[in-house]
Scaffold this active site. Structure first.
Site, PDB file in Angstrom:
ATOM      1  NE  ARG A  92      -3.649   2.638   0.765  1.00 56.80           N
ATOM      2  CZ  ARG A  92      -4.657   2.384  -0.332  1.00 56.80           C
ATOM      3  NH1 ARG A  92      -5.084   2.176  -0.935  1.00 56.80           N
ATOM      4  NH2 ARG A  92      -5.641   3.822   0.304  1.00 56.80           N
ATOM      5  CB  CYS A 116      -3.967  -5.904   4.769  1.00 54.96           C
ATOM      6  SG  CYS A 116      -1.952  -6.469   5.409  1.00 54.96           S
ATOM      7  CB  ILE A 123      -6.419   6.244  -4.377  1.00 55.15           C
ATOM      8  CG1 ILE A 123      -6.531   6.523  -5.231  1.00 55.15           C
ATOM      9  CG2 ILE A 123      -5.330   5.102  -2.947  1.00 55.15           C
ATOM     10  CD1 ILE A 123      -5.390   6.323  -5.880  1.00 55.15           C
ATOM     11  CG  ASP A 124     -12.369   8.323  -2.085  1.00 54.51           C
ATOM     12  OD1 ASP A 124     -11.680   7.463  -2.208  1.00 54.51           O
ATOM     13  OD2 ASP A 124     -12.696   9.633  -2.122  1.00 54.51           O
ATOM     14  NE  ARG A 398       3.239  -5.626   3.921  1.00 52.60           N
ATOM     15  CZ  ARG A 398       1.869  -5.679   4.186  1.00 52.60           C
ATOM     16  NH1 ARG A 398       0.726  -5.675   3.490  1.00 52.60           N
ATOM     17  NH2 ARG A 398       2.064  -4.615   3.275  1.00 52.60           N
TER      18      ARG A 398
HETATM   19  N1  EPU Z   1      -9.636   5.911   2.325  1.00 48.03           N
HETATM   20  C1  EPU Z   1     -10.857   6.012   1.271  1.00 48.03           C
HETATM   21  N2  EPU Z   1     -10.220   7.070   0.569  1.00 48.03           N
HETATM   22  C2  EPU Z   1      -9.126   7.282   0.428  1.00 48.03           C
HETATM   23  C3  EPU Z   1      -7.872   7.198   1.780  1.00 48.03           C
HETATM   24  C4  EPU Z   1      -8.290   5.949   2.626  1.00 48.03           C
HETATM   25  O1  EPU Z   1     -12.175   6.138   1.764  1.00 48.03           O
HETATM   26  O2  EPU Z   1      -8.515   8.340  -0.454  1.00 48.03           O
HETATM   27  C5  EPU Z   1     -10.466   5.381   3.569  1.00 48.03           C
HETATM   28  C6  EPU Z   1     -10.008   3.756   3.967  1.00 48.03           C
HETATM   29  O3  EPU Z   1     -10.434   2.425   2.707  1.00 48.03           O
HETATM   30  C7  EPU Z   1      -9.999   2.753   5.130  1.00 48.03           C
HETATM   31  C8  EPU Z   1      -9.750   4.304   5.913  1.00 48.03           C
HETATM   32  O4  EPU Z   1     -10.086   5.734   4.632  1.00 48.03           O
HETATM   33  O5  EPU Z   1     -10.837   2.520   5.500  1.00 48.03           O
HETATM   34  C9  EPU Z   1      -8.052   4.880   6.033  1.00 48.03           C
HETATM   35  O6  EPU Z   1      -7.467   5.012   5.333  1.00 48.03           O
HETATM   36  P1  EPU Z   1      -5.912   5.597   5.510  1.00 48.03           P
HETATM   37  O7  EPU Z   1      -6.207   6.752   4.032  1.00 48.03           O
HETATM   38  O8  EPU Z   1      -5.517   6.156   7.062  1.00 48.03           O
HETATM   39  O9  EPU Z   1      -4.715   4.289   5.228  1.00 48.03           O
HETATM   40  P2  EPU Z   1      -3.995   3.868   4.893  1.00 48.03           P
HETATM   41  O10 EPU Z   1      -3.158   5.239   4.359  1.00 48.03           O
HETATM   42  O11 EPU Z   1      -4.058   3.028   3.416  1.00 48.03           O
HETATM   43  C10 EPU Z   1      -1.717   3.354   6.253  1.00 48.03           C
HETATM   44  C11 EPU Z   1      -0.959   2.637   6.686  1.00 48.03           C
HETATM   45  C12 EPU Z   1      -2.433   1.196   7.783  1.00 48.03           C
HETATM   46  C13 EPU Z   1      -2.496   1.324   8.696  1.00 48.03           C
HETATM   47  C14 EPU Z   1      -3.862   2.922   7.929  1.00 48.03           C
HETATM   48  C15 EPU Z   1      -5.285   3.609   9.343  1.00 48.03           C
HETATM   49  C16 EPU Z   1       0.553   2.925   5.945  1.00 48.03           C
HETATM   50  C17 EPU Z   1       1.782   1.629   4.530  1.00 48.03           C
HETATM   51  N3  EPU Z   1      -0.831   1.741   5.885  1.00 48.03           N
HETATM   52  O12 EPU Z   1      -2.556   2.817   5.754  1.00 48.03           O
HETATM   53  O13 EPU Z   1      -1.406   0.353   8.173  1.00 48.03           O
HETATM   54  O14 EPU Z   1      -3.913   0.677   9.034  1.00 48.03           O
HETATM   55  O15 EPU Z   1      -3.106   3.824   7.817  1.00 48.03           O
HETATM   56  O16 EPU Z   1      -4.130   3.636  10.412  1.00 48.03           O
HETATM   57  O17 EPU Z   1       0.278   3.939   6.688  1.00 48.03           O
HETATM   58  C18 EPU Z   1      -0.389  -1.807   8.772  1.00 48.03           C
HETATM   59  O18 EPU Z   1       0.206  -1.154   9.821  1.00 48.03           O
HETATM   60  O19 EPU Z   1      -1.129  -3.287   8.918  1.00 48.03           O
HETATM   61  C19 EPU Z   1      -1.142  -1.354   8.144  1.00 48.03           C
HETATM   62  C20 EPU Z   1      -2.589  -1.695   7.224  1.00 48.03           C
END
Ligand code: EPU
Length: 419
Positions: A92, A116, A123-124, A398
């Site tokens: 991701r 995961c 990613i909107d 990971r």
């Molecule tokens: N979301 C949207 N649109 C977007 C972006 C996110 O609907 O454009 C939603 C996601 O689907 C989710 C929520 O917003 O339901 C939060 O997602 P977020 O963008 O905060 O998560 P992420 O950036 O994809 C990171 C961590 C994850 C962790 C989340 C939340 C990294 C590489 N990954 O993911 O880490 O769960 O933030 O804290 O930093 C892990 O380390 O096990 C892991 C999954």
């Protein structure tokens, strides 16, 4: 392939050192692309997601020297649009390439990212940020392609709190003309760490750690030496493993403030948690009380501690609940935990655990479905009696640096064997 074999039932005792944070290391390593210079990043965890990130950056033209936990990275010759899709799709964190490429080159082309599987991970909000800065973004196919004549600072209000969208908007706006203001930004410590790194390289990012972040565009960045913060989720995982096994563990190299929500929940369960300057002592020699938990963005209880909390509740007495409020579906691990005899029911966004103080739970073969789900299986295997085997452990590797060595030093009977 490798699997973990655990003979459970031994209380963890001793001291464990926490490694650098995965979710800070990934954006900071990708963020070095913005500098076009040589950076030295310290306290980099030795985990598969870092290996993958460095391999991607190397294939894009970065020159990298990795010694122990230090990475020297020179991004002068990095070319945009050259990340290998077969690697990008495994993680991701590779979405951060879009922000970094766009920020430096006004052009980005990156394949679809992986990570995961928690249901849809759109990613909107990332795209909303890029477009607000003046980029045109085409994300209809497999690739996300973004381009701009120039980027201009704007106010960007995120519709939901997203770590990734906040980080990508910071990366893309470091050189944007004027001031970019991010509203409803994520407040996670890894967002702050990225901002601190970029500021050390000459950027002007203010307010990280609050929900309003301001980025004043600068003309250029320079290289810097920067040490990554400790991994709060790795620390929390060892805290829960200590609690589930009724052990006593000192967790070194942490920022206790980052662990407030985790420590608070452990205290509620009856575990003694003592905070020192850069360490935490977890003493769980008494019984555990069942509690309810809801995951929230920071400073709430982290979704990345959700599966580990479900595992821990199996060793409490009474009915506990874990409600997932960040992702649509993070419950795939539950079926595996149930193989030990654990009584866990999932309804909608809530897992209900009938805690039996661990009585009657026995080791079982489990398949790690994702990083934190796998960590929950390790906790389960350590705390139940008998033999547990966990396969698909690349998902665990990971994000957990040296997990077998660290747990063995705490007295666990855990081995990694090839099969
Ligand atoms: N979301 C949207 N649109 C977007 C972006 C996110 O609907 O454009 C939603 C996601 O689907 C989710 C929520 O917003 O339901 C939060 O997602 P977020 O963008 O905060 O998560 P992420 O950036 O994809 C990171 C961590 C994850 C962790 C989340 C939340 C990294 C590489 N990954 O993911 O880490 O769960 O933030 O804290 O930093 C892990 O380390 O096990 C892991 C999954």
């Amino acid at each position: 392939m490798d699997k973990l074999v655990i003979s459970g039932g031994l209380p963890l005792r001793g001291t464990v050192e926490i490694s650098g944070a995965k979710n800070a290391a990934l954006p900071i390593l990708v963020g070095t692309v913005l500098t076009g210079a040589k950076c030295t990043i310290e306290n980099v965890p030795d985990i598969l997601d870092v290996d993958l990130t460095l391999e991607i950056l190397e294939k894009m033209g970065a020159r990298i020297v990795r010694r122990h936990n230090t990475v020297e990275i020179d991004t002068a010759d990095v070319r945009p649009g050259t990340s290998p899709s077969d690697l990008v799709c495994k993680m991701r964190g590779s979405t951060y390439l879009i922000g970094a490429e766009l920020g430096r080159f006004l052009y980005a082309k990156v394949g679809s990212s992986g990570g995961c599987d928690f249901g849809a991970r759109p990613i909107d909000q990332h795209i909303k940020g890029f477009e607000a800065l003046g980029a045109s973004v085409d994300a209809r196919g497999y690739f996300v392609e973004a381009k701009a004549e120039k980027l201009v600072g704007r106010e960007i209000y995120f519709d939901l709190v997203s770590v990734g969208a906040t980080i990508n908007a910071i990366l893309a706006s470091v050189f944007a003309e004027g001031v970019t203001v991010l509203e409803n930004a994520a407040r996670e410590p890894h967002v702050v760490d990225l901002a601190n790194f970029l500021n050390a390289c000459g950027a002007n990012v203010v307010g990280a750690g609050t929900d309003t972040i301001k980025i004043k565009g600068v003309k250029q960045l320079h290289g810097a030496t920067y040490a990554i913060i400790p991994d709060m989720i790795e620390a929390g995982t060892y805290m829960f493993a200590a609690a589930a096994t009724h052990g006593r563990v000192k967790i070194n190299n942490v920022i206790p403030k980052h662990l407030d929500s985790i420590s608070a929940k452990l205290s509620e369960m009856g575990v003694a948690v003592e905070e020192l300057d850069d360490a935490i002592i977890v003493d769980a020699t008494g019984p555990l009380a069942a509690i309810n938990v809801k995951t929230r963005p920071y400073p709430g209880f982290p979704t990345d501690m959700h599966p580990q909390m479900t595992a821990l509740l199996c060793f409490a007495t009474g009915t506990g609940r874990v409600t997932e409020d960040v992702y649509d579906n993070r419950f795939r691990y539950v079926e595996e935990l149930r193989k030990t005899g654990a009584n866990i029911a999932v309804s909608g966004k809530t897992a209900t655990v009938e805690g039996c103080g661990g009585e009657g739970l026995v080791g079982a073969p489990m398949k790690s479905v994702d990083l934190r789900g796998g960590a929950a299986m390790v906790i389960m295997g350590l705390a139940v009696s008998g033999r547990t085997e966990i396969t698909e452990i690349h998902t665990i590797e990971r994000g957990y640096n040296d997990i077998v060595r660290k747990l063995t030093a705490l007295g666990a009977d855990i081995r990694k064997i090839a099969y």
